[in-house]
Design a protein around this motif. Structure first.
Motif, PDB file in Angstrom:
ATOM      1  N   LYS A 185       0.686  -1.232   0.003  1.00 45.14           N
ATOM      2  CA  LYS A 185      -0.078   0.134  -0.047  1.00 45.14           C
ATOM      3  C   LYS A 185       0.828   1.219  -0.049  1.00 45.14           C
ATOM      4  O   LYS A 185       0.355   2.422  -0.328  1.00 45.14           O
ATOM      5  CB  LYS A 185      -0.842   0.006   1.302  1.00 45.14           C
ATOM      6  CG  LYS A 185       0.087   0.356   2.109  1.00 45.14           C
ATOM      7  CD  LYS A 185      -0.720   0.546   3.689  1.00 45.14           C
ATOM      8  CE  LYS A 185       0.109   0.646   4.810  1.00 45.14           C
ATOM      9  NZ  LYS A 185       0.581   1.870   5.051  1.00 45.14           N
ATOM     10  N   TYR A 192       2.638   5.060  15.940  1.00 46.70           N
ATOM     11  CA  TYR A 192       2.705   6.197  15.199  1.00 46.70           C
ATOM     12  C   TYR A 192       2.480   7.436  16.180  1.00 46.70           C
ATOM     13  O   TYR A 192       2.771   8.613  15.725  1.00 46.70           O
ATOM     14  CB  TYR A 192       2.020   6.226  13.963  1.00 46.70           C
ATOM     15  CG  TYR A 192       2.553   5.572  12.659  1.00 46.70           C
ATOM     16  CD1 TYR A 192       3.853   6.176  12.335  1.00 46.70           C
ATOM     17  CD2 TYR A 192       2.466   4.071  12.615  1.00 46.70           C
ATOM     18  CE1 TYR A 192       4.524   5.306  11.297  1.00 46.70           C
ATOM     19  CE2 TYR A 192       3.071   3.574  11.610  1.00 46.70           C
ATOM     20  CZ  TYR A 192       4.039   4.185  11.008  1.00 46.70           C
ATOM     21  OH  TYR A 192       4.840   3.209   9.967  1.00 46.70           O
ATOM     22  N   THR A 249       6.570  -0.462   9.983  1.00 50.11           N
ATOM     23  CA  THR A 249       8.273   0.038   9.911  1.00 50.11           C
ATOM     24  C   THR A 249       8.820   0.099  11.322  1.00 50.11           C
ATOM     25  O   THR A 249      10.001  -0.250  11.443  1.00 50.11           O
ATOM     26  CB  THR A 249       8.269   0.958   9.044  1.00 50.11           C
ATOM     27  OG1 THR A 249       7.730   0.424   7.425  1.00 50.11           O
ATOM     28  CG2 THR A 249       9.643   1.717   8.747  1.00 50.11           C
ATOM     29  N   ARG A 254       5.526  -7.557   8.057  1.00 48.88           N
ATOM     30  CA  ARG A 254       4.827  -7.089   6.833  1.00 48.88           C
ATOM     31  C   ARG A 254       4.883  -5.478   6.932  1.00 48.88           C
ATOM     32  O   ARG A 254       4.079  -4.556   6.847  1.00 48.88           O
ATOM     33  CB  ARG A 254       3.285  -7.224   7.021  1.00 48.88           C
ATOM     34  CG  ARG A 254       2.778  -8.523   7.111  1.00 48.88           C
ATOM     35  CD  ARG A 254       1.330  -8.498   7.043  1.00 48.88           C
ATOM     36  NE  ARG A 254       0.773  -7.521   7.892  1.00 48.88           N
ATOM     37  CZ  ARG A 254       0.693  -7.622   9.300  1.00 48.88           C
ATOM     38  NH1 ARG A 254       0.954  -8.724  10.065  1.00 48.88           N
ATOM     39  NH2 ARG A 254       0.158  -6.619   9.809  1.00 48.88           N
ATOM     40  N   GLY A 277       5.691  -1.703   5.323  1.00 46.42           N
ATOM     41  CA  GLY A 277       5.553  -0.969   4.144  1.00 46.42           C
ATOM     42  C   GLY A 277       6.393   0.147   3.787  1.00 46.42           C
ATOM     43  O   GLY A 277       7.024   0.096   2.821  1.00 46.42           O
TER      44      GLY A 277
HETATM   45  C1  LIG Z   1      -2.352  -4.164   8.600  1.00 47.58           C
HETATM   46  C2  LIG Z   1      -1.000  -3.545   8.257  1.00 47.58           C
HETATM   47  N1  LIG Z   1       0.011  -4.094   8.137  1.00 47.58           N
HETATM   48  C3  LIG Z   1       1.193  -3.690   7.944  1.00 47.58           C
HETATM   49  C4  LIG Z   1       1.163  -2.151   7.722  1.00 47.58           C
HETATM   50  C5  LIG Z   1       2.748  -1.631   7.330  1.00 47.58           C
HETATM   51  O1  LIG Z   1       3.245  -0.674   8.348  1.00 47.58           O
HETATM   52  P1  LIG Z   1       4.123   0.406   7.858  1.00 47.58           P
HETATM   53  O2  LIG Z   1       3.218   1.528   6.945  1.00 47.58           O
HETATM   54  O3  LIG Z   1       4.188   1.176   9.229  1.00 47.58           O
HETATM   55  O4  LIG Z   1       5.325  -0.038   7.385  1.00 47.58           O
HETATM   56  C6  LIG Z   1      -0.020  -1.380   7.657  1.00 47.58           C
HETATM   57  C7  LIG Z   1       0.283  -0.044   7.544  1.00 47.58           C
HETATM   58  O5  LIG Z   1      -0.856   0.632   7.855  1.00 47.58           O
HETATM   59  C8  LIG Z   1      -1.002  -2.072   8.002  1.00 47.58           C
HETATM   60  O6  LIG Z   1      -2.257  -1.369   8.222  1.00 47.58           O
END
Ligand SMILES: Cc1ncc(COP(=O)(O)O)c(C=O)c1O
Length: 370
Positions: A49, A182, A223, A239, A241
């Motif tokens: 995403k 966050y 992250t 996971r 992103g």
């Molecule tokens: C369900 C889920 N997994 C993983 C992530 C990834 O997190 P990040 O953007 O902090 O790397 C998100 C981010 O919103 C998420 O909603």
């Protein structure tokens, strides 16, 4: 950071506002996360995403990622069309209108979806009770974000048992996202949330085991927390992103250093109507308004003693902290506050490599929020 030395050259070639990826740094970020996964002996299933680009997802797979994560059905469809065929939708799909598309996706790839309420099973039933291979699901655990997810009590075991009793479903795993990080105010708070993310998943596994239920995958990740939660022995998938780009929010949390940011908005100075005010051609439609208040501005401008104090749709208004003269037509680079929402505002990236030049990469899943 490296990219500043190429600023003029980029500005000669690319019309602003534009989204620039500094490829050498992006590659470093991808490699570091892959190494973190390997060091902790967990699979990396990056959340796409952030970049919404099959091209970048393929790069993550090439470097060792085992499948991808998406948030939405329509994102999954774009990714599958471009050859990504191991997809976890880390979300609950509940709109009856979407079930046929979800089934079509299931028939064409290795699909896993999220679930956190037994009534979601009833919504899936019509389309899925005739499947040849069961639909794989992961139960979402609430590890403190208080968004979706079950608590670790009877709600978890009841849901797991209901899935086990449904022949057209397979309980493939459990997952969580400690997004409350966050709002953390210190590095030690980030660390504590990361450790708790792993610990809560251990409690979930133990409760399921005591009810005679085992799961293959225990998936965590954001992250900022991943460095801590990945180390927990029960975790076997992460996971993250945002790590592909990082952004001003990650800098504020101490999850990255400025040099690690790989995504920039390239802008042009429009005017300096007052000695302490500069206006750029980039406003909320290119930067977003995320995080602006706690981060002190709408993005982090590079090499200028100023904050982006206000934005209207097509203008950014910078307030100078000290005397500084600029000329209309000069370039300025900005690290976005939140890379994930900024990427979704553009139809293409300019992937810049000092040796190879600029390559346009479409943000193909941009706007795919359905
Ligand atoms: C369900 C889920 N997994 C993983 C992530 C990834 O997190 P990040 O953007 O902090 O790397 C998100 C981010 O919103 C998420 O909603």
């Amino acid at each position: 950071m490296g990219i500043e030395t190429h600023l003029k050259e980029l500005h000669r070639q690319v019309s602003t506002p534009a989204l620039i990826i500094y490829q050498p740094q992006m590659e470093t970020n991808l490699l570091h996360m892959q190494q973190l996964a390997e060091t902790n002996r967990v699979r990396l299933r990056p959340h796409t995403k952030t970049h919404k680009s099959p091209f970048l997802a393929q790069r993550q797979i090439k470097l060792g990622a085992k499948g991808i994560t998406v948030a939405k059905l329509s994102e999954a469809e774009v990714m599958l069309t471009h050859g990504l065929n191991d997809i976890f939708i880390a979300n609950q799909i509940t709109q009856p209108l979407k079930m046929k598309r979800l089934r079509a996706l299931h028939d064409r790839c290795n699909l896993i979806i999220g679930i956190d309420d037994p009534r979601q099973i009833d919504l899936l039933k019509n389309e899925f009770e005739t499947v040849h291979s069961p639909l794989q699901v992961r139960i979402e655990i609430d590890s403190g974000l208080h968004r979706c997810g079950v608590q670790i009590n009877k709600a978890l075991t009841d849901l797991a048992k209901k899935i086990a009793d449904t022949f057209w479903l397979k309980l493939e795993g459990i997952f969580t996202h400690a997004g409350q990080v966050y709002a953390a105010r210190s590095r030690s708070e980030v660390e504590a949330i990361g450790h708790a993310e792993g610990h809560i998943m251990e409690q979930a596994v133990n409760l399921l085991q005591s009810a005679g239920i085992s799961v293959e995958t225990v998936s965590v990740g954001s992250t900022p927390t991943v460095a801590y939660s990945a180390a927990h022995p029960v975790v076997n998938e992460i996971r993250p992103g945002n790590y592909i780009f990082y952004d001003a929010m990650q800098l504020a949390l101490g999850s990255a250093q400025k040099e690690e940011c790989s995504l920039f908005v390239l802008t042009t100075i429009v005017s300096q109507p007052a000695p302490d005010r500069i206006v750029i051609d980039t406003g909320s439609k290119a930067l977003s308004t995320d995080g602006a208040f706690w981060l002190n501005g709408f993005g982090l401008p590079l090499d200028i003693p100023a904050v982006i104090e206000r934005v209207s749709e097509e203008h950014g208004i910078l307030k100078l902290n000290e005397s500084f003269r600029v000329r209309p037509g000069e370039p300025l680079l900005i690290i976005p506050n939140h890379a994930c929402v900024t990427a979704n505002l553009f139809s293409q990236y300019h992937l810049f490599n000092p040796q190879k030049g600029i390559q346009a990469i479409p943000v193909l899943a941009r706007g795919k929020s359905q």
